[in-house]
Scaffold this active site. Sequence first.
Site, PDB file in Angstrom:
ATOM      1  N   GLY A   8      36.594  94.558  43.508  1.00 28.16           N
ATOM      2  CA  GLY A   8      35.133  94.613  43.465  1.00 28.16           C
ATOM      3  C   GLY A   8      34.564  94.167  44.803  1.00 28.16           C
ATOM      4  N   GLY A  11      30.883  94.925  46.243  1.00 28.24           N
ATOM      5  CA  GLY A  11      29.703  94.417  45.544  1.00 28.24           C
ATOM      6  C   GLY A  11      28.988  93.327  46.321  1.00 28.24           C
ATOM      7  N   GLN A  12      27.951  92.791  45.690  1.00 26.30           N
ATOM      8  CA  GLN A  12      27.091  91.807  46.366  1.00 26.30           C
ATOM      9  C   GLN A  12      27.901  90.589  46.819  1.00 26.30           C
ATOM     10  OE1 GLN A  12      24.344  89.741  43.840  1.00 26.30           O
ATOM     11  NE2 GLN A  12      23.057  89.031  45.530  1.00 26.30           N
ATOM     12  N   ASP A  49      40.651 101.133  40.815  1.00 32.15           N
ATOM     13  CA  ASP A  49      39.795 101.065  39.628  1.00 32.15           C
ATOM     14  C   ASP A  49      40.345  99.924  38.788  1.00 32.15           C
ATOM     15  OD1 ASP A  49      38.566 101.341  37.192  1.00 32.15           O
ATOM     16  OD2 ASP A  49      38.869 103.516  37.059  1.00 32.15           O
ATOM     17  N   TYR A 143      26.523  91.615  28.571  1.00 34.43           N
ATOM     18  CA  TYR A 143      27.076  90.951  29.753  1.00 34.43           C
ATOM     19  C   TYR A 143      27.413  89.491  29.431  1.00 34.43           C
ATOM     20  CZ  TYR A 143      26.912  88.888  34.490  1.00 34.43           C
ATOM     21  OH  TYR A 143      27.186  88.212  35.647  1.00 34.43           O
ATOM     22  N   ILE A 173      22.328  85.124  42.297  1.00 33.39           N
ATOM     23  CA  ILE A 173      22.749  84.973  43.696  1.00 33.39           C
ATOM     24  C   ILE A 173      21.782  85.733  44.609  1.00 33.39           C
ATOM     25  CG2 ILE A 173      24.629  85.272  45.354  1.00 33.39           C
ATOM     26  CD1 ILE A 173      25.493  83.459  43.134  1.00 33.39           C
TER      27      ILE A 173
END
Length: 326
Positions: A8, A11-12, A49, A143, A173
Amino acid sequence: MEKILVIGANGQIGSELVEALSAQHGAEGVIASDLGANLHRAAQYEQLDVLDAVRMQRLIERHQITQVYQLAAMLSVTGEQSPLKAWALNMDGLLHILEIARERGQAGAPLRVFWPSSVAAFGPHTPAVATPQTTIMDPTTMYGISKLAGERLCEYYFHKFDVDVRSIRYPGIISYKSPPGGGTTDYAIAIFHAALRGDCYQCYLGPDTTLPMMYMPDAIRATIALMDAPAAQIRVRSAYNVAGLSFSPSELAQAIARVLPQFEIRYAPDQRQAIADSWPHSLDDSQARADWGWQPQADLEQLTADMLKNIAAQKIYASRVSGFIA
Ligand code: SER
């Protein structure tokens, strides 16, 4: 020598974590992975993935990985749009890495695992102010439900199979380098872009919605400090509360207006308000402070000044951040 895999990585959090880990361990010590293209200059890259357990295992064996940060997840807002997909991605992504770590450990090649939990694992019956480390957890979003289940799995794999897994309950964040991906706390990034464009920001949360937040440099420091701490110091194997700062949209708007006096905000709460209302206002992180020395640094004035300076330097005031008008 550590060999670190970040899943990942585009991502951010992932993109900034790869940068920080590469500075610490060198590009040869860090492998970034994600579904898409390589966005990382400072590290090696593998397409992966998180739902493909076979490829994940091969990659970990081939690179002789010793630490994994598994960050791929669907956040609270996008998770409500596709709840079953969110469950599958968030749970299978974690289970795959826990199973690989169990097998690697049994084969004498232990794997240290980081997996992010969230304040979303709390719910409406959780004490909202200075939320204790151990308390009622009744999340209302898919989530949050996946994060609470994930915390239980982490603790289970630690006790049952001796997997060295560590986790943090991230607050919202705030960062300027990469956009967030569909969370309830994203307003606290979008607002800066709107302010720099000279727009009146339409906030989807009400003015007094106080949430726990953290500036990205603090989040990166917390994550790496937790992973670098000796195993004996990690007394929580579900996930640690870590506090940064807590503020509401109106407090953030006032901080921005102290720098940009013309800045204006309007409030039009939507369905994200209910999610925010179910989360804590602030966290008690004394256990993280005691166990591995956690200490936040950024305050609201510094964060505001730094965000405005850096977004202005990028000269791109995103008109859309993670799927909604900023
Ligand atoms: N930032 C996340 C969200 O808003 C919370 O972990 O979904």
